[in-house]
Motif scaffolding. Structure first.
Motif, PDB file in Angstrom:
ATOM      1  N   THR A 285       0.782  -1.270  -0.024  1.00  0.00           N
ATOM      2  CA  THR A 285       0.051  -0.211  -0.072  1.00  0.00           C
ATOM      3  C   THR A 285       0.979   1.134   0.085  1.00  0.00           C
ATOM      4  N   ILE A 286       0.132   2.347  -0.118  1.00  0.00           N
ATOM      5  CA  ILE A 286       0.703   3.554   0.036  1.00  0.00           C
ATOM      6  C   ILE A 286       0.784   4.208   1.385  1.00  0.00           C
ATOM      7  N   ARG A 287       1.708   4.541   2.004  1.00  0.00           N
ATOM      8  CA  ARG A 287       1.504   5.181   3.313  1.00  0.00           C
ATOM      9  C   ARG A 287       1.809   6.644   3.464  1.00  0.00           C
ATOM     10  N   GLN A 288       0.804   6.919   4.234  1.00  0.00           N
ATOM     11  CA  GLN A 288       0.781   8.527   4.318  1.00  0.00           C
ATOM     12  C   GLN A 288       1.281   8.685   5.562  1.00  0.00           C
ATOM     13  N   PRO A 289       2.199   9.850   5.664  1.00  0.00           N
ATOM     14  CA  PRO A 289       3.016  10.182   6.698  1.00  0.00           C
ATOM     15  C   PRO A 289       2.533  10.888   7.929  1.00  0.00           C
ATOM     16  N   MET A 290       1.558  10.098   8.560  1.00  0.00           N
ATOM     17  CA  MET A 290       0.581  10.829   9.314  1.00  0.00           C
ATOM     18  C   MET A 290       1.236  11.514  10.488  1.00  0.00           C
ATOM     19  N   ASN A 291       2.200  10.912  11.168  1.00  0.00           N
ATOM     20  CA  ASN A 291       2.931  11.482  12.167  1.00  0.00           C
ATOM     21  C   ASN A 291       3.605  12.854  11.772  1.00  0.00           C
ATOM     22  N   GLU A 292       4.198  12.802  10.711  1.00  0.00           N
ATOM     23  CA  GLU A 292       4.873  14.082  10.077  1.00  0.00           C
ATOM     24  C   GLU A 292       3.758  15.102   9.789  1.00  0.00           C
ATOM     25  N   SER A 293       2.891  14.654   9.366  1.00  0.00           N
ATOM     26  CA  SER A 293       1.651  15.814   8.829  1.00  0.00           C
ATOM     27  C   SER A 293       1.186  16.184  10.055  1.00  0.00           C
ATOM     28  N   GLY A 294       0.884  15.486  11.087  1.00  0.00           N
ATOM     29  CA  GLY A 294       0.336  15.671  12.293  1.00  0.00           C
ATOM     30  C   GLY A 294       1.200  16.689  13.072  1.00  0.00           C
ATOM     31  N   SER A 295       2.475  16.534  13.179  1.00  0.00           N
ATOM     32  CA  SER A 295       3.106  17.574  14.146  1.00  0.00           C
ATOM     33  C   SER A 295       3.319  18.750  13.182  1.00  0.00           C
ATOM     34  N   LEU A 296       3.426  18.784  11.844  1.00  0.00           N
ATOM     35  CA  LEU A 296       3.722  19.909  11.122  1.00  0.00           C
ATOM     36  C   LEU A 296       2.540  20.844  11.456  1.00  0.00           C
ATOM     37  N   ALA A 297       1.372  20.137  11.102  1.00  0.00           N
ATOM     38  CA  ALA A 297      -0.118  20.891  11.298  1.00  0.00           C
ATOM     39  C   ALA A 297      -0.013  21.532  12.495  1.00  0.00           C
ATOM     40  N   GLY A 298       0.285  20.787  13.724  1.00  0.00           N
ATOM     41  CA  GLY A 298       0.305  21.578  15.100  1.00  0.00           C
ATOM     42  C   GLY A 298       1.285  22.606  15.288  1.00  0.00           C
ATOM     43  N   HIS A 299       2.511  22.201  14.694  1.00  0.00           N
ATOM     44  CA  HIS A 299       3.570  23.391  14.802  1.00  0.00           C
ATOM     45  C   HIS A 299       3.130  24.776  13.925  1.00  0.00           C
ATOM     46  N   LEU A 300       2.711  24.553  12.689  1.00  0.00           N
ATOM     47  CA  LEU A 300       1.993  25.503  11.991  1.00  0.00           C
ATOM     48  C   LEU A 300       0.969  26.379  12.811  1.00  0.00           C
ATOM     49  N   LEU A 301       0.025  25.772  13.487  1.00  0.00           N
ATOM     50  CA  LEU A 301      -1.153  26.434  14.151  1.00  0.00           C
ATOM     51  C   LEU A 301      -0.395  27.362  15.135  1.00  0.00           C
ATOM     52  N   PHE A 302       0.448  26.738  16.135  1.00  0.00           N
ATOM     53  CA  PHE A 302       1.281  27.577  16.999  1.00  0.00           C
ATOM     54  C   PHE A 302       2.172  28.646  16.655  1.00  0.00           C
ATOM     55  N   GLN A 303       2.577  28.464  15.483  1.00  0.00           N
ATOM     56  CA  GLN A 303       3.338  29.559  14.984  1.00  0.00           C
ATOM     57  C   GLN A 303       2.505  30.781  14.534  1.00  0.00           C
ATOM     58  N   MET A 304       1.228  30.330  13.825  1.00  0.00           N
ATOM     59  CA  MET A 304       0.395  31.303  13.518  1.00  0.00           C
ATOM     60  C   MET A 304      -0.230  32.105  14.834  1.00  0.00           C
ATOM     61  N   LEU A 305      -0.288  31.210  15.678  1.00  0.00           N
ATOM     62  CA  LEU A 305      -1.135  31.644  16.929  1.00  0.00           C
ATOM     63  C   LEU A 305      -0.208  32.690  17.606  1.00  0.00           C
ATOM     64  N   ASN A 306       1.276  32.692  17.246  1.00  0.00           N
ATOM     65  CA  ASN A 306       2.162  33.368  17.789  1.00  0.00           C
ATOM     66  C   ASN A 306       2.667  34.445  17.088  1.00  0.00           C
ATOM     67  N   GLY A 307       1.733  34.693  15.893  1.00  0.00           N
ATOM     68  CA  GLY A 307       1.670  35.813  15.063  1.00  0.00           C
ATOM     69  C   GLY A 307       3.106  35.820  13.948  1.00  0.00           C
ATOM     70  N   ASP A 308       3.637  34.522  14.008  1.00  0.00           N
ATOM     71  CA  ASP A 308       4.608  34.405  12.957  1.00  0.00           C
ATOM     72  C   ASP A 308       3.956  34.014  11.505  1.00  0.00           C
ATOM     73  N   GLN A 309       4.952  34.261  10.560  1.00  0.00           N
ATOM     74  CA  GLN A 309       4.537  34.241   9.202  1.00  0.00           C
ATOM     75  C   GLN A 309       4.637  32.716   8.798  1.00  0.00           C
ATOM     76  N   VAL A 310       3.857  32.248   8.223  1.00  0.00           N
ATOM     77  CA  VAL A 310       4.157  30.897   7.609  1.00  0.00           C
ATOM     78  C   VAL A 310       3.734  30.647   6.158  1.00  0.00           C
ATOM     79  N   GLU A 311       4.393  29.567   5.392  1.00  0.00           N
ATOM     80  CA  GLU A 311       3.790  29.627   4.117  1.00  0.00           C
ATOM     81  C   GLU A 311       2.275  29.298   4.045  1.00  0.00           C
ATOM     82  N   ALA A 312       1.797  29.245   3.071  1.00  0.00           N
ATOM     83  CA  ALA A 312       0.111  28.954   2.795  1.00  0.00           C
ATOM     84  C   ALA A 312       0.169  27.597   2.573  1.00  0.00           C
ATOM     85  N   SER A 313       0.856  26.855   1.971  1.00  0.00           N
ATOM     86  CA  SER A 313       0.686  25.583   1.879  1.00  0.00           C
ATOM     87  C   SER A 313       2.084  24.510   2.098  1.00  0.00           C
TER      88      SER A 313
END
Lengths: 337, 337
Positions: A285-313
């Motif tokens: 099967t094809i494996r989705q990097p769930m761990n990586e995408s989860g932590s990335l999503a989390g980190h991005l959210l907190f960066q935004m919450l802190n007012g940091d600029q992040v990429e759109a995608s």
DNA sequence: GTGAAAGCGCTAACAG
DNA sequence: CTGTTAGCGCTTTCAC
């Protein structure tokens, strides 16, 4: 329910003093603090969460919004997000978008009951997402590309995944390949299918119309679609299921029909769900990097919450998990035996 | 963020009129309502959830508290609770008790951020539960017996389950039976073990001390405990794992050691997780009625929320799921072949 | 240090 | 029907 007022009264101090003491502010004498704390204990006093949130207009909580809380598929994702949230001192709640416009999820989003959200729920419309997101309310969307203020994407490259799966089948010698599709309105399915087509075209292979069946991402759907394929007589040498759940259903259908897998027909899935490893034969099967995408999503959210600029995608790459449901063949036909 | 005040001002009406219009109260003329709604639209106005909750001191939300949001085991339970909540017009959020005293879960409980809760999290102490629960805040506890104001139990009869599992093994002719234990502090494990002992005693069978191993409810634990058992030389003819996850790990250990299951040793688990059906051989196990207990818990919570009187404790019965991991034997010893 | 007072955004009496 | 007003329970200036 006792209020801070009661506590102050019992302790014989002013309201504000009680508040300071309770939140550990240093401008209260130890003696006074003790008095207040004791009074609170006696009254079994608890802060009222809403009043606090209302006052501070921050909740220290983020929401993870899922189509269905009970999907087994999300375990890894949830865990990684939870880890990030915890280590940032935030709370995480999960809510379901079942119920559409009136769902818990939409209320939490629109009424700003949390500080931000991570969304993986295709039944929440783009409009709602756009209405909810903003500079002060970041949303990370994981199941579609969408742009807007306060909106960030974390996506997995599904087209590439579809391509890789198909390419792998081709490389193993398969030339007659069927695609069992997910729901027509699913963005994920569309990407996987596109990747499938790209690989097929590249090799000058044609998709047989009668093999194009839909199984709507559930086990039962994969089972039925496969049954139908078997009934129609001519079998492909390999079938690519748009997700593992459907592949599991498909496997059952083949088994019941006495068609050997991978002897007569090879199977490949998508997602790498837990079950994939345990079925017979273990599913490639094809494996989705769930761990990586989860932590990335989390980190991005907190960066935004802190007012940091992040990429759109952000886009993450997938991987192929080779197990035993695909057979290497010679001439594109698995053969009768 | 626009407030209701802004809306009222823009619409040229009083604050209260705006509030009434927005919540669809009938005492506002259609024309005025339109004006208000239009103003709200223009300002992209959204109600502030907290202010509302604070005012109404009701949230219309219940919480499901789990040790770990990412456990695959809860799917069915979550679904059934979700159904009940939805059909009662309530929202359901799930939160994790990871983090103990400082967890999201405890905050939601103590600060009354929801109207009631269903708890399945052994790391939340009885004290916290008692402190949180009350006449105006019902809690249904599903992982231990506990009494108190506003506290209700929905339990599955684990002792009976342990007994049934062991009894089944005995009925199939097994006489040397090992118990691979869950965590020592787990109430569930204790019950299952008690049931095991009852069946053993009933038959005059003894538990061999060296077979009493602990695997702390996780796959890896079951694997290690089983490895240890194998290393010690003498194998029982059957082993009862305190949960399925451990049985899955145990199976792997036996496989690696070249011990045939159920040929040389029979296995029985507890829980009937999804995987149980798919491993080789399919696992015979004790099934907990997750659907039933979930809806029961939900219904009870709503009854309490409505001020209805309910029993303090409910107990549900378990069932045996016979699959292929247990072999019928003659004389209590599976034999070498 | 401590206390009085001003709201956070909303709902719901109450009087017009 | 509409507008005025009083809080929900808490935090946080601002004087004392």
């Amino acid at each position: 329910m006792a209020t801070i007022k009661d506590v102050a009264k019992l302790a014989g101090v002013a309201l504000s003093t009680a508040s300071y003491a309770l939140s550990g502010d240093s401008k209260v004498s130890t003696k006074t603090r003790e008095k207040v704390l004791e009074a609170a204990r006696q009254l079994n006093y608890r802060k009222n969460g809403f009043a606090m949130d209302l006052k501070k207009s921050r909740t220290n909580t983020i929401a993870l919004i899922l189509t269905d809380l009970s999907g087994p598929f999300y375990s890894e994702l949830i865990r990684s997000i939870q880890d990030v949230a915890l280590s940032n001192g935030y709370d995480l709640i999960a809510c379901s978008s079942m119920g559409g416009e009136d769902s818990t999820a939409v209320r939490f989003l629109l009424e700003k009951r949390v500080d931000g959200a991570i969304v993986l729920a295709h039944n929440i419309t783009d409009d709602i997402l756009r209405a909810a997101a903003g500079e002060r309310f970041p949303i990370v969307v994981m199941d579609r590309p969408i742009t807007g203020d306060g909106l960030v994407n974390v996506l997995v490259d599904g087209e590439e995944g579809g391509y890789r799966a198909t390419r792998y089948l081709i490389d193993q010698g398969h030339r007659s390949i069927a695609y069992i599709s997910g729901p027509a309105n699913s963005y994920d399915n569309a990407l996987r299918y596109e990747g499938f087509l790209r690989a097929m075209r590249e090799e000058g292979l044609e998709e047989k119309a009668k093999w194009k069946l839909s199984g709507s991402f559930i086990r039962e759907g994969g089972y039925k679609a496969t049954k139908m394929m078997i009934m129609q007589g001519e079998l492909p040498s390999a079938v690519f299921y748009a997700n593992d759940e459907m592949a599991v259903g498909g496997l059952k259908a083949f088994e019941e029909a006495g068609v050997s897998v991978p002897g007569e027909v090879s199977l490949i899935g998508f997602d790498d769900i837990q079950l994939a490893e345990y079925i017979q034969p273990p599913l490639t099967t094809i494996r989705q990097p769930m761990n990586e995408s989860g932590s990335l999503a989390g980190h991005l959210l907190f960066q935004m919450l802190n007012g940091d600029q992040v990429e759109a995608s952000y886009s993450l790459r997938i991987g192929l998990v080779e197990r035993q449901s695909v057979l290497k063949v010679r001439n594109g036909v698995t053969g009768e035996a």
